[in-house]
Each structure stands twice: as structure tokens, then as C-alpha cells.
Enzyme design. Structure first.
Site, PDB file in Angstrom:
ATOM      1  N   THR A 102      44.917  52.677  41.715  1.00 60.44           N
ATOM      2  CA  THR A 102      45.303  51.694  42.724  1.00 60.44           C
ATOM      3  C   THR A 102      44.851  50.289  42.319  1.00 60.44           C
ATOM      4  O   THR A 102      43.790  50.129  41.696  1.00 60.44           O
ATOM      5  CB  THR A 102      44.729  52.062  44.104  1.00 60.44           C
ATOM      6  OG1 THR A 102      44.932  50.981  45.004  1.00 60.44           O
ATOM      7  CG2 THR A 102      43.254  52.377  44.065  1.00 60.44           C
TER       8      THR A 102
ATOM      9  N   SER B 232      36.890  50.301  49.864  1.00 62.60           N
ATOM     10  CA  SER B 232      36.719  51.465  50.754  1.00 62.60           C
ATOM     11  C   SER B 232      36.223  52.638  49.909  1.00 62.60           C
ATOM     12  O   SER B 232      36.343  52.617  48.674  1.00 62.60           O
ATOM     13  CB  SER B 232      38.043  51.851  51.427  1.00 62.60           C
ATOM     14  OG  SER B 232      38.902  52.480  50.479  1.00 62.60           O
TER      15      SER B 232
ATOM     16  N   TYR C   5      37.668  55.407  49.767  1.00 61.97           N
ATOM     17  CA  TYR C   5      38.870  55.917  49.100  1.00 61.97           C
ATOM     18  C   TYR C   5      39.123  55.167  47.783  1.00 61.97           C
ATOM     19  O   TYR C   5      39.305  55.781  46.727  1.00 61.97           O
ATOM     20  CB  TYR C   5      40.102  55.792  50.019  1.00 61.97           C
ATOM     21  CG  TYR C   5      41.368  55.638  49.219  1.00 61.97           C
ATOM     22  CD1 TYR C   5      41.906  56.714  48.509  1.00 61.97           C
ATOM     23  CD2 TYR C   5      42.000  54.394  49.099  1.00 61.97           C
ATOM     24  CE1 TYR C   5      43.029  56.553  47.715  1.00 61.97           C
ATOM     25  CE2 TYR C   5      43.120  54.234  48.306  1.00 61.97           C
ATOM     26  CZ  TYR C   5      43.626  55.314  47.621  1.00 61.97           C
ATOM     27  OH  TYR C   5      44.725  55.150  46.820  1.00 61.97           O
ATOM     28  N   HIS C   6      39.151  53.813  47.878  1.00 61.66           N
ATOM     29  CA  HIS C   6      39.421  53.044  46.654  1.00 61.66           C
ATOM     30  C   HIS C   6      38.341  53.329  45.597  1.00 61.66           C
ATOM     31  O   HIS C   6      38.632  53.382  44.400  1.00 61.66           O
ATOM     32  CB  HIS C   6      39.496  51.543  46.970  1.00 61.66           C
ATOM     33  CG  HIS C   6      40.731  51.136  47.730  1.00 61.66           C
ATOM     34  ND1 HIS C   6      40.736  50.956  49.094  1.00 61.66           N
ATOM     35  CD2 HIS C   6      42.004  50.897  47.326  1.00 61.66           C
ATOM     36  CE1 HIS C   6      41.960  50.609  49.485  1.00 61.66           C
ATOM     37  NE2 HIS C   6      42.753  50.566  48.438  1.00 61.66           N
TER      38      HIS C   6
ATOM     39  N   LYS D 153      39.033  56.302  43.403  1.00 61.20           N
ATOM     40  CA  LYS D 153      39.950  56.030  42.286  1.00 61.20           C
ATOM     41  C   LYS D 153      39.203  55.355  41.127  1.00 61.20           C
ATOM     42  O   LYS D 153      39.527  55.583  39.960  1.00 61.20           O
ATOM     43  CB  LYS D 153      41.092  55.133  42.759  1.00 61.20           C
ATOM     44  CG  LYS D 153      41.974  55.739  43.855  1.00 61.20           C
ATOM     45  CD  LYS D 153      43.084  56.595  43.279  1.00 61.20           C
ATOM     46  CE  LYS D 153      44.065  57.040  44.341  1.00 61.20           C
ATOM     47  NZ  LYS D 153      45.154  57.871  43.819  1.00 61.20           N
TER      48      LYS D 153
HETATM   49  N1  USQ Z   1      46.934  45.355  57.281  1.00 61.72           N
HETATM   50  C1  USQ Z   1      47.299  44.590  58.386  1.00 61.72           C
HETATM   51  N2  USQ Z   1      47.885  45.233  59.435  1.00 61.72           N
HETATM   52  C2  USQ Z   1      48.138  46.570  59.443  1.00 61.72           C
HETATM   53  C3  USQ Z   1      47.767  47.351  58.319  1.00 61.72           C
HETATM   54  C4  USQ Z   1      47.162  46.701  57.252  1.00 61.72           C
HETATM   55  O1  USQ Z   1      47.108  43.374  58.426  1.00 61.72           O
HETATM   56  O2  USQ Z   1      48.686  47.065  60.439  1.00 61.72           O
HETATM   57  C5  USQ Z   1      46.320  44.696  56.105  1.00 61.72           C
HETATM   58  C6  USQ Z   1      44.983  45.284  55.686  1.00 61.72           C
HETATM   59  O3  USQ Z   1      43.918  44.679  56.372  1.00 61.72           O
HETATM   60  C7  USQ Z   1      44.967  45.032  54.179  1.00 61.72           C
HETATM   61  C8  USQ Z   1      46.450  45.030  53.790  1.00 61.72           C
HETATM   62  O4  USQ Z   1      47.187  44.916  55.010  1.00 61.72           O
HETATM   63  O5  USQ Z   1      44.459  43.758  53.916  1.00 61.72           O
HETATM   64  C9  USQ Z   1      46.895  46.279  53.055  1.00 61.72           C
HETATM   65  O6  USQ Z   1      46.602  47.416  53.850  1.00 61.72           O
HETATM   66  P1  USQ Z   1      47.411  48.794  53.689  1.00 61.72           P
HETATM   67  O7  USQ Z   1      46.942  49.714  54.768  1.00 61.72           O
HETATM   68  O8  USQ Z   1      48.860  48.542  53.568  1.00 61.72           O
HETATM   69  O9  USQ Z   1      46.950  49.267  52.233  1.00 61.72           O
HETATM   70  P2  USQ Z   1      45.568  49.860  51.683  1.00 61.72           P
HETATM   71  O10 USQ Z   1      44.641  50.322  52.740  1.00 61.72           O
HETATM   72  O11 USQ Z   1      45.035  48.873  50.708  1.00 61.72           O
HETATM   73  O12 USQ Z   1      46.034  51.166  50.927  1.00 61.72           O
HETATM   74  C10 USQ Z   1      47.382  51.386  50.502  1.00 61.72           C
HETATM   75  C11 USQ Z   1      47.570  52.869  50.238  1.00 61.72           C
HETATM   76  C12 USQ Z   1      46.626  53.291  49.121  1.00 61.72           C
HETATM   77  C13 USQ Z   1      46.878  52.434  47.897  1.00 61.72           C
HETATM   78  C14 USQ Z   1      46.756  50.957  48.236  1.00 61.72           C
HETATM   79  C15 USQ Z   1      47.178  50.060  47.117  1.00 61.72           C
HETATM   80  O13 USQ Z   1      47.324  53.602  51.430  1.00 61.72           O
HETATM   81  O14 USQ Z   1      46.836  54.664  48.828  1.00 61.72           O
HETATM   82  O15 USQ Z   1      45.923  52.741  46.925  1.00 61.72           O
HETATM   83  O16 USQ Z   1      47.651  50.656  49.339  1.00 61.72           O
HETATM   84  S1  USQ Z   1      46.228  48.577  47.068  1.00 61.72           S
HETATM   85  O17 USQ Z   1      46.213  47.955  48.396  1.00 61.72           O
HETATM   86  O18 USQ Z   1      46.824  47.716  46.093  1.00 61.72           O
HETATM   87  O19 USQ Z   1      44.886  48.984  46.724  1.00 61.72           O
END
Ligand code: USQ
Length: 389
Positions: free
Chosen positions: A144, A179, A181-182, A185
Site C-alpha cells: 500500500t 495504522s 493495518y498499514h 504491510k
Molecule cells: N476519509 C474521509 N472521509 C471518509 C473516509 C475517509 O475524509 O468517509 C479520508 C481519510 O481520513 C483518509 C483518506 O480519506 O485521509 C483515505 O481513507 P480511505 O478509507 O479511503 O483509505 P485508507 O484507510 O488509507 O485505506 C484504503 C484501503 C487500504 C489501502 C489504502 C491505500 O482500505 O486497503 O491500503 O486505501 S493508501 O491510502 O494509499 O494507503
């Protein structure tokens, strides 16, 4: 190629299985259906009910005359993994089979420990099974972009060259994940890198950004082929959530200031990237890292695009600012390199207005399935009290 897909029942695993099968590859899928159990535990469900994997594979065979082999088991059981690898003799192993949610991992001690034990043990078993049964196979592992966090310098593709006290070396890029989770990875990445160095295995770690999208060429072929699309606060990723919130007239849940910037990609591009990695394997002993996303957006920019798409569809979409349940920077520098997949021929599907419009139209079709109680975040990074026995 003989392609073994670990986690073949999931949001990305099932479309990947159909993609390789449609391309004429010999596809094996394995899953323990843990995601379906976590959904029940959390009281959530995908937007569209997903038929059993066995049924989907039967339907796939009926429509395409292509067979997929299915094996049910848990990667934390090394005997299952060893037997699977011995039998399947894969050329490529695509490994999605992990607990994929940051909020899930941050609920309490038990889910944090579970996430890391599950993800690390599964990946270690995969590495040992490769060494024993298919040392020439190529591991394509889903990592990720979140492994890097949001450093105040450019993010390189896996490695960085450092000058220190007059000497120079190229090392794995420093990781500051957000997190448990992260972090799982990150630990996987180190374990895979080590196995390549000591045993000469070959691996590609795909540091994937946030995926959005409902359909791929194959999911659109039959209602049974729809993938497990989540919009809830645990498994839903941000744009997928916004699309469903807009479709049912609920405000977009923007966490904090909205300046959080991430790499994003369409689910169709996930398939293209995995395909490119699989058909262009790394060398024996090489641990290769690709940053797998096509565009960068702040969460606020996505919300603005969603409001515009709503207007085009005659919907009044509002943005609701919510106290951020996570601990993360809400305004920061972000510039991540992502050229290696482009060099291999990636032809991105960018986030045009038409793409959001089509996601919105699909979400509106399934409006009556939506549980609005699942929009507000219920898991906080700090402040939650663990219930002790
Ligand atoms: N966010 C909002 N509103 C929401 C949901 C999320 O503002 O309703 C924000 C979060 O605070 C965060 C961003 O959007 O800053 C991304 O959150 P996300 O829930 O879309 O993504 P994340 O938790 O980072 O995890 C997801 C996948 C995970 C993958 C990751 C890629 O669930 O499996 O590893 O995206 S990355 O974000 O590039 O690490």
C-alpha cells in the site's frame, strides 16, 4: 501462465481472477471467506449481495467455458499453503489475502493483533511455501502507498539513495504508516525483501493507492459477477463512500480539513497493473517495488468533484465536515513517484466526470440496499476504551 490468486473472493481478487481467466491463463483461486465473517461481525454488507465463490465460478464456466480451480483454506495454516503450492505449481502468485481495513485494525487490541498476526503469518507461510514448492514463481504482493505515510519530501518508488557522512547507499524508502493495518504491510515488505535476498525468490510489491470503482469488463458481464463493493465506515474507501452517500442524499463525510492527499486509481487499473507486473516478472533474488496509482487528489478535491457530479444528476450533494476519527496530517506536502508501471505500458483510466457519473448511476440503482447507519465513522484512532474481560 498458471496464476494463483490468494484472496480470490474479495473486491479486487474476484475481478482479478476473471481478468486472467478471460485472458486465457490457468486460474486458481484460494480464500477462507474471512471477509464475509468480518462483515457479519461489524454488522455491514456490500452494496450488492455477492453470491458464493463456488456459484460465481460455476456461472463463469457456464458463460465462458473457462474453468477456475478453487481451494478453500486459511493462509495462516501452513499445511494448507504448502499443499496448495505443491498442487497448483503456480508461475505467478497474486497475494491479496489480508485484512485490508485501517479502521478495522484500529478498533481495539484484539483487532490490531489479529490484523498483524493474520497478515504477517499468511505472507510468511507464502514465502516458505514458495521456497519449498515453487522457488522460481513470481510473487505479486499487494502492498500500500500508506506504507510511506505523508513525509515532507518526495516519495520514491520503493528505494531511496542516501548520502551520509560522505558515503552513499540505496535503501528501502523510510516508512511512516498511519495504522496497525498499514504497519502490517510494512512488516510484510521487509519479510518479502529478506526472502528475496537470502533465498533468491522473486517478488513485486505493488504499493497501491486508494482504489475506487464498481465495474470491470468482466463484472459487467453478469449480475452474479458483481464484486464486493463497500461504502461503510470500516471497509469502504473514500470515493466509493462519497458516491453512495450522494446517491442516497446523505452528506459526504469529510474527515477533518480535507487536505489529506493520497494516490488513487480505478479498479480497472488495478487489474491492468497486476497483469503488467505478472507478465513482466522480476529477476531471481530481486525485490521490486511499484507505486501503483494514477492520480493524486486531496479528499476535499474528491468531495468537490462529487458535488459537481451530483449537480449533473440533479442531486443536491452537501459536504459534512466531521471531526477526524484518525490521527493523520490534514494539510501536507505529497508528491509520490509512479513511473515504473507507466514504463511497462500502463494506460490509465483517469477520474473523469463521466467515470464518477457512471459510478453514481450504478449506486442509485441499488439505493434501496444502502444502510445509512453505516456512513458515520465509529472507530477512533485515540480515545476508544478497550472492553477487558
Ligand atoms: N476519509 C474521509 N472521509 C471518509 C473516509 C475517509 O475524509 O468517509 C479520508 C481519510 O481520513 C483518509 C483518506 O480519506 O485521509 C483515505 O481513507 P480511505 O478509507 O479511503 O483509505 P485508507 O484507510 O488509507 O485505506 C484504503 C484501503 C487500504 C489501502 C489504502 C491505500 O482500505 O486497503 O491500503 O486505501 S493508501 O491510502 O494509499 O494507503
Amino acid at each position: 501462465m498458471r496464476v494463483l490468486i490468494l484472496g480470490g473472493d474479495g473486491y479486487l481478487g474476484w475481478p482479478t481472477a476473471m481478468h486472467f481467466s478471460a485472458a486465457g491463463d490457468d486460474v486458481w483461486v484460494a480464500d477462507n471467506f474471512a471477509k464475509r465473517k468480518w462483515e457479519l461481525e461489524e454488522g455491514i454488507a456490500p452494496l450488492v449481495a455477492v453470491p458464493t465463490l463456488h456459484r460465481r465460478i460455476r456461472r463463469w464456466k457456464a458463460l465462458t467455458d473457462k474453468t477456475m480451480h478453487i481451494r478453500v483454506g486459511d493462509l495462516t495454516n501452513h499445511r494448507f499453503v504448502y499443499n496448495l503450492f505443491e498442487e497448483a505449481q503456480p508461475d505467478v502468485i497474486v497475494h491479496y489475502a489480508e485484512q485490508p481495513s485501517a479502521p478495522y485494525s484500529m478498533q481495539n487490541r484484539a483487532t490490531a493483533v489479529f490484523t498483524q498476526v493474520n497478515n504477517l503469518t499468511g505472507t510468511l507461510n507464502v514465502l516458505f511455501a514458495m521456497r519449498r514448492h515453487c522457488p522460481d514463481a513470481h510473487l505479486v504482493k499487494l502492498g500500500t502507498m500508506g506504507e510511506y505515510g505523508t513525509p515532507n519530501i518526495d516519495i520514491e518508488e520503493g528505494y531511496i539513495t542516501i548520502n551520509h557522512n560522505g558515503r552513499t547507499d540505496t535503501v528501502l524508502y523510510p516508512k511512516q504508516p498511519g495504522s496497525y493495518y498499514h504497519l502490517s504491510k510494512v512488516h510484510d515488505s521487509h519479510n518479502i525483501n529478506f526472502a528475496c535476498r537470502i533465498w533468491g525468490l522473486r517478488a513485486t510489491d505493488l504499493n497501491q493507492g486508494v482504489v475506487y470503482g464498481i465495474d470491470t469488463d468482466q463484472t459487467a458481464l453478469d449480475p452474479d459477477f458483481r464484486t464486493s463493493f463497500h461504502y461503510d465506515h470500516v471497509f469502504g474507501t473514500v470515493l466509493n463512500r462519497f458516491v453512495v452517500q450522494a446517491a442516497v442524499g446523505e452528506p459526504l463525510t469529510l474527515y477533518g480539513k480535507g487536505g489529506q492527499t493520497r494516490g488513487f486509481l480505478n479498479i480497472r487499473d488495478t487489474l491492468q497493473c497486476v497483469d503488467l507486473a505478472a507478465r513482466n516478472p522480476s529477476n531471481a533474488g530481486e525485490y521490486r517495488v511499484f507505486n501503483q496509482f494514477t492520480e493524486q487528489f486531496s479528499v476535499m478535491e474528491l468531495a468537490d468533484r462529487m458535488v459537481a457530479a451530483g449537480k449533473r444528476a440533479g442531486l443536491k450533494v452537501k459536504i459534512r465536515h466531521i471531526d477526524n476519527p484518525r490521527v493523520e496530517l490534514e494539510e501536507h506536502y505529497y508528491n509520490a513517484k509512479h513511473s515504473k508501471l507507466n514504463e511497462l505500458g500502463l494506460n490509465p483510466s483517469l477520474l473523469t466526470g463521466a467515470v464518477i457519473d457512471s459510478m453514481l448511476a450504478t449506486a442509485q440503482t441499488y439505493r434501496s440496499n444502502v444502510d445509512k447507519e453505516m456512513f458515520l465513522p465509529q472507530i477512533r484512532w485515540v480515545g476508544g476504551q478497550e472492553r477487558l474481560p
